[in-house]
Enzyme design. Structure first.
Site, PDB file in Angstrom:
ATOM      1  CB  ILE A 116      -0.935  -0.002   1.233  1.00  0.00           C
ATOM      2  CG1 ILE A 116      -1.941  -1.153   1.146  1.00  0.00           C
ATOM      3  CG2 ILE A 116      -1.669   1.328   1.355  1.00  0.00           C
ATOM      4  CD1 ILE A 116      -2.755  -1.350   2.409  1.00  0.00           C
ATOM      5  CE1 TYR A 269      -1.796  -5.566  12.025  1.00  0.00           C
ATOM      6  CE2 TYR A 269      -4.024  -6.456  11.985  1.00  0.00           C
ATOM      7  CZ  TYR A 269      -3.031  -5.694  11.404  1.00  0.00           C
ATOM      8  OH  TYR A 269      -3.266  -5.046  10.207  1.00  0.00           O
TER       9      TYR A 269
END
Length: 394
Positions: A116, A269
Site C-alpha cells: 500500500i 495486532y
C-alpha cells in the site's frame, strides 16, 4: 483552524464487529499431576481436591485467551472481505477521483517501498510531490525509488533509513530530514507488521505495539513542529495514520500494553490498530486546542492482498490463495483512501475522522473515549521519553 468532526458520520458504514464477540466453548481440562515418590496417595473421604480442578480452569482460560482474539479477528476480516466482494459485484461504480497537483509540497510515507505504501508514494509523486520513503531496507527502498522515478518522471523521490522498531533510528531519521531544511505537508504513517510471533523491538516493546503504534507515535511527535510550521490557513498540513477494521475487535489493556500476561498475535495486532485510532483522535484534539493548521485523520484500507499475510497459518494462506483475486483489494486499491486523505480538497481543514472507502465512517465506540485517549497518550509519552504536552490539555 482545523475543525474536529469525529462525531459526524455518514449513514453508509462498513460492516463492523459489534456483534462478533462470539462465545467459544473450551471443554478440555488439564490432567491432575501424578503423585511425587513417597507421597501419601490415600484419599480421605470428604477431602476436597481443588488443585486439578483449578489447573483445568487455568488451562481452559489460557486457551480461551489465545483463541478468542483469533476468532474475532478472522470474523471481522471475513465480514470486510464479503463487503468488498459485494461492492465489487455492484454494477457501475464511482469514477476514480482527480486530485489537484501538489507541486512544491513534501510528504513522508513510512513503509513506502512496497504494498500500500508503494502505491501511495507513486500516486503522490505523480501529482508532483517531493516524497520521502521511510523504511528499514536500503536496497528495497532504493529499488522502489528507481521504479517510481521512471513511472512518474518525478525526480523528487528519495529514501531515508528509518527503523520504526528502534527509537534511536527514528530520532536519527528526523535529524536527517531536518537537515534538509524543507517543509513537511503530509505525513503518512503506513508501515506495520501483522501476526508476528512473540518478540520485542530494540527498546524492549512487544513488536506490534512497539512498531505499529509507538514508532509512529514518536515519529509524529518529533515531526509535529515542522508540520505546524508548514501548514497554512488555506492549506493545512496533514497526518494520515493507517489503521484497519481489526481495531473494531481490539482491546486496549492499559495495564498490559506489552501483552506479557497472555500473548496472542491476533490480540496484539488488533490492540495496536485500536491504539492508532485513539492516538489520532487525541492528536487532533491537541492540535485544535493549539490553533495549529494541521489535521490528523485515520484511514482503513480494507482487506488488501499484501505481504502482511506471510505470518498467518497454512489454512488461512490456502483460503487467501483461493479467494484473494475476488475478495481482496489490490495494493493500489488499498492505497486509495490514504491518497484521498492526503490530498483531497474535500478534507481541507477537516480532522479527527475515520475514513473507509473514501467515506467518513464511525470507528468503534471505545475509540471516542476521551479519557482513554488521554491515558494512552500519557503512557506513550513515558515509553518514548518525550514531553507530555497533552497532560496540560492545551
Amino acid at each position: 483552524m482545523p475543525r474536529s468532526e469525529r462525531q459526524s458520520v455518514r449513514a453508509v458504514q462498513p460492516v463492523t464487529a459489534a456483534a462478533l464477540s462470539l462465545p467459544l466453548g473450551v471443554g478440555s481440562a488439564a490432567a491432575p499431576r501424578p503423585p511425587s515418590p513417597g507421597a501419601d496417595t490415600h484419599t480421605h473421604r470428604g477431602a476436597p481436591g481443588p488443585r486439578p480442578r483449578a489447573e483445568g480452569r487455568e488451562a481452559a482460560m489460557s486457551l480461551l485467551s489465545r483463541a478468542l482474539p483469533a476468532l474475532r479477528l478472522y470474523c471481522i476480516g471475513l465480514a470486510v472481505a464479503l463487503h468488498q466482494l459485494l461492492r465489487r459485484l455492484r454494477p457501475g461504480g464511482a469514477p476514480a477521483p482527480v486530485f489537484p497537483t501538489q507541486n512544491g509540497n513534501v510528504a513522508i510515507v513510512t513503509g513506502g517501498a512496497k504494498g500500500i505504501g508503494y502505491h501511495t508514494v507513486k500516486h503522490l509523486a505523480r501529482l508532483g510531490m517531493h516524497v520521502i520513503i521511510a523504511g528499514n531496507d536500503e536496497s528495497e527502498g532504493q529499488e522502489a525509488v528507481r521504479k517510481i522515478k521512471e513511472e512518474t518522471v518525478n525526480e523528487k523521490v528519495e529514501f531515508l533509513h528509518c527503523d520504526l522498531a528502534s527509537m534511536k533510528s527514528i530520532r536519527e531519521f528526523v535529524q536527517q530530514f531536518r537537515a534538509k531544511n524543507c517543509p513537511l505537508h503530509v505525513l503518512v504513517n503506513n508501515a506495520g507488521v501483522m501476526l508476528v510471533p512473540e518478540r520485542k523491538t530494540e527498546d524492549g516493546f512487544e513488536e506490534h505495539f512497539g512498531l505499529n503504534y509507538l514508532g509512529h507515535f514518536l515519529l509524529t511527535n518529533l515531526l509535529l513542529e515542522t508540520l505546524k510550521q508548514s501548514g497554512t490557513r488555506s492549506r493545512n498540513a496533514r497526518v494520515i495514520t493507517v489503521s484497519s477494521a481489526t481495531h473494531y475487535v481490539g482491546r486496549l489493556h492499559l495495564n498490559d500494553l506489552q501483552s506479557r500476561c497472555s500473548y496472542s498475535p491476533h490480540g496484539a495486532y488488533a490492540q495496536s490498530k485500536l491504539a492508532l485510532v485513539l492516538f489520532t483522535y487525541r492528536l487532533q484534539h491537541l492540535i485544535t486546542a493549539d490553533g495549529s493548521h494541521v489535521t490528523a485523520n485515520v484511514v482503513d484500507p480494507g482487506v488488501v492482498n499484501t505481504e502482511l499475510y506471510k505470518n498467518v497459518c497454512w489454512a488461512t494462506k490456502v483460503v487467501k490463495w483461493m479467494t484473494a483475486w475476488l475478495c481482496f483489494k489490490t495494493p493500489e486499491e488499498g492505497a486509495s483512501t490514504s491518497i484521498y486523505a492526503a490530498v483531497s480538497p474535500e478534507l481541507e481543514g477537516v480532522g479527527g475522522i475515520y475514513l473507509y472507502n473514501e467515506q467518513r465512517t464511525k470507528s468503534t465506540d471505545v475509540s471516542y473515549d476521551e479519557e482513554l485517549q488521554r491515558r494512552l497518550w500519557t503512557e506513550s509519552c513515558k515509553m518514548t521519553r518525550i514531553s507530555d504536552v497533552g497532560s496540560r490539555d492545551l
